[in-house]
Write an enzyme that holds these catalytic residues in place. Structure first.
Site, short mmCIF file in Angstrom:
data_model
loop_
_atom_site.label_atom_id
_atom_site.label_comp_id
_atom_site.label_asym_id
_atom_site.label_seq_id
_atom_site.Cartn_x
_atom_site.Cartn_y
_atom_site.Cartn_z
N HIS A 177 4.38 10.45 -8.82
CA HIS A 177 5.48 10.77 -7.91
C HIS A 177 6.79 10.69 -8.69
O HIS A 177 7.23 9.59 -9.02
CB HIS A 177 5.52 9.77 -6.74
N ASN A 233 5.13 15.15 -2.13
CA ASN A 233 5.79 14.44 -1.02
C ASN A 233 7.24 14.11 -1.37
O ASN A 233 7.69 12.97 -1.31
CB ASN A 233 5.02 13.18 -0.60
N GLY A 235 3.70 1.45 -2.65
CA GLY A 235 3.68 2.13 -3.94
C GLY A 235 4.08 1.22 -5.07
O GLY A 235 4.86 0.29 -4.88
N ASP A 295 -1.14 7.23 -9.83
CA ASP A 295 -0.40 7.18 -8.56
C ASP A 295 0.94 6.45 -8.75
O ASP A 295 1.38 5.67 -7.90
CB ASP A 295 -1.24 6.51 -7.46
C1 NCD Z 1 2.91 6.88 -2.49
C2 NCD Z 1 4.39 7.17 -2.53
O1 NCD Z 1 5.17 6.22 -2.63
O2 NCD Z 1 4.78 8.34 -2.49
N1 NCD Z 1 2.68 5.51 -2.18
C3 NCD Z 1 1.59 4.77 -2.44
O3 NCD Z 1 1.54 3.61 -2.03
N2 NCD Z 1 0.58 5.26 -3.13
C4 NCD Z 1 2.28 7.81 -1.53
C5 NCD Z 1 0.81 7.65 -1.40
O4 NCD Z 1 0.06 8.03 -2.32
O5 NCD Z 1 0.39 7.14 -0.38
ZN ZN Z 2 -1.73 8.68 -1.64
#
Ligand code: NCD
Ligand code: ZN
Length: 427
Positions: free
Chosen positions: A64, A96, A326, A307
């Site tokens: 992200h 996102n 996250g 992630d």
């Molecule tokens: C992710 C985010 O912060 O965009 N957060 C997370 O805890 N993994 C989104 C997601 O993958 O759920």
């Molecule tokens: Zn996710």
């Protein structure tokens, strides 16, 4: 400098079968010679790699980078910096963002920004549904033509099974695939921590593992019936591992990724009530970790994906219900996966498969190869050098990780991308 000689490192590349000590001569970005004891030609920068492994650099299909819309958390420059510091030269940015990546112009925006920064390959995944609302499908063909490498509403699941089935069929029919953040929000509700002894002892709203497991099962069944691929994002439970084992045995085109934090940390991270432990899916129990590790070793799980989910300090300081889930991950993945090599879950070849070869193949790019004639795209790391996770070594804009203050073993020394050094460890 046009000439580099990487001296005495242990090269591992399961694609060429090489596993041993050789020197690598790089001329104008290209690997021109792999041999023992190469004498450096004049005007060569010699890199001493005798304590190091050299492998193809890594691909992370789940990060992200928060651009557009939330660049106070991360941007494509700082995200790329942390990627190359972690040994990655290809990353896939999740859609996102604000707005969500659901139109071709936004796909092109991410690609162009990534190229402008130029440190690594930054590729976008596009949303499955418009605005990630779970209803109307996006124009997948146009998004793919613009450069989207797959489709996901990550951060949110696709709750409607009819929509998911259509999405799977459509993405599959254009040679792409969908990836699902598996979470039945009717079960997860306002859950914060994995439902178990820790959540009840601490009085934290529980998040039951079946919220994930039921969706993993649904997606596997849809994939089996449609004959189309589905990729499971951040698998975190032992039951999920069993479901994927079953689906693969039934011939479903299911692939799965696991994050370094789900391979390494348990819900005990909550014991100090610090929301740095909050992540989706939640940190689970030791039994889950063990199941995930063995599934990664055996091939049930195909890919390690970080992630990497940066959030600002003040956001992570909020109360547990309000704090966004996250944690960042790009700089910690290698030491964590190396820990599994040290503990004999699998060998170095498997590490290269799950961090480099499989993720690149999954998104349809040629994995880097350590071979004469190839552009140098590789990582040099010392597997025994330890370092402490401190804010000033984190290159991401955000510092949200429960690993702060902890010692990790395994350090990236150099990362080469398209023949150039894009990261060099300072020490
Ligand atoms: C992710 C985010 O912060 O965009 N957060 C997370 O805890 N993994 C989104 C997601 O993958 O759920
Ligand atoms: Zn996710």
């Amino acid at each position: 400098m046009n000439l580099f000689l990487i001296k005495g490192g242990h090269i591992v590349d399961p694609q060429t079968g090489i596993n041993g000590r050789f020197d690598i001569l790089i001329d104008k970005g290209k690997i021109v010679k792999i041999q023992q004891n190469i004498t450096p030609p004049p005007k060569t920068e010699v890199i001493d790699a005798k304590d190091c492994f050299i492998t193809p650099s890594f691909t992370d299909i789940h990060v992200h980078f928060r651009d557009p819309g939330q660049t106070y958390k991360e941007d494509i420059y700082t995200g790329s910096l942390s990627a190359v510091a972690g040994g990655y030269t290809t990353v896939v940015c999740m859609p996102n963002t604000l707005p969500a990546i659901d139109e071709p112009s936004l796909v092109r925006y991410v690609i162009e920004k990534g190229e402008e920064v130029g440190l690594c390959r930054v590729l976008p995944a596009a949303a499955i549904t418009k605005g990630r609302k779970g209803q109307a499908l996006t124009e997948m063909s146009l998004l793919k033509d613009a450069g989207a490498v797959y489709f996901t509403d990550d951060g949110s699941p696709v709750i409607d099974a009819y929509v998911m089935r259509k999405a799977m069929e459509f993405a599959g029919s254009i040679g792409s695939f969908v990836a699902d953040h598996c979470e039945d929000i009717n079960l997860s509700k306002d859950g914060v921590a994995h439902e178990g002894e820790i959540s009840s002892a601490l009085g934290l709203p529980p998040l039951p593992p079946e919220a994930e497991d039921t969706m993993v099962a649904r997606d596997c069944v849809l994939s089996m019936h449609t004959g189309m691929p589905v990729h499971i994002c951040h698998l975190s439970t032992k039951v999920g591992v069993e479901i994927i084992t079953w689906a693969k045995a039934m011939g479903a085109k299911v692939s799965a990724e696991v994050t370094p934090h789900h391979l390494y940390l348990t819900d005990e991270e909550w014991l100090d009530f610090d929301c740095k432990a909050k992540v989706s899916p939640p940190l689970r129990e030791y039994e889950d970790i063990e199941a995930l590790r063995w599934a990664l070793a055996s091939g049930i799980i195909d890919i390690v994906a970080t992630d990497h989910a940066p959030h600002a300090h003040q956001e992570k300081m909020a109360e547990h219900q309000h704090c966004p889930p996250g944690m960042i991950g790009l700089q910690f993945a290698l030491p964590i996966v190396l820990e599994l090599v040290r503990k004999d879950y699998f060998g170095m070849e498997r590490l290269v498969e799950v961090m480099s070869v499989n993720p690149a193949q999954k998104i349809g790019i040629n994995p880097p190869k350590i071979k004469e004639g190839e552009k140098a795209e590789l990582v040099i790391f010392n597997p025994t050098e330890s370092w402490t996770v401190e804010e000033d070594v984190i290159l991401s804009k955000s510092k949200n990780t429960p690993l702060l203050g902890r010692k990790l073993i395994g350090k990236v020394k150099y990362t080469f991308y398209k023949g150039k050094i894009v990261y060099r460890d300072k020490q």
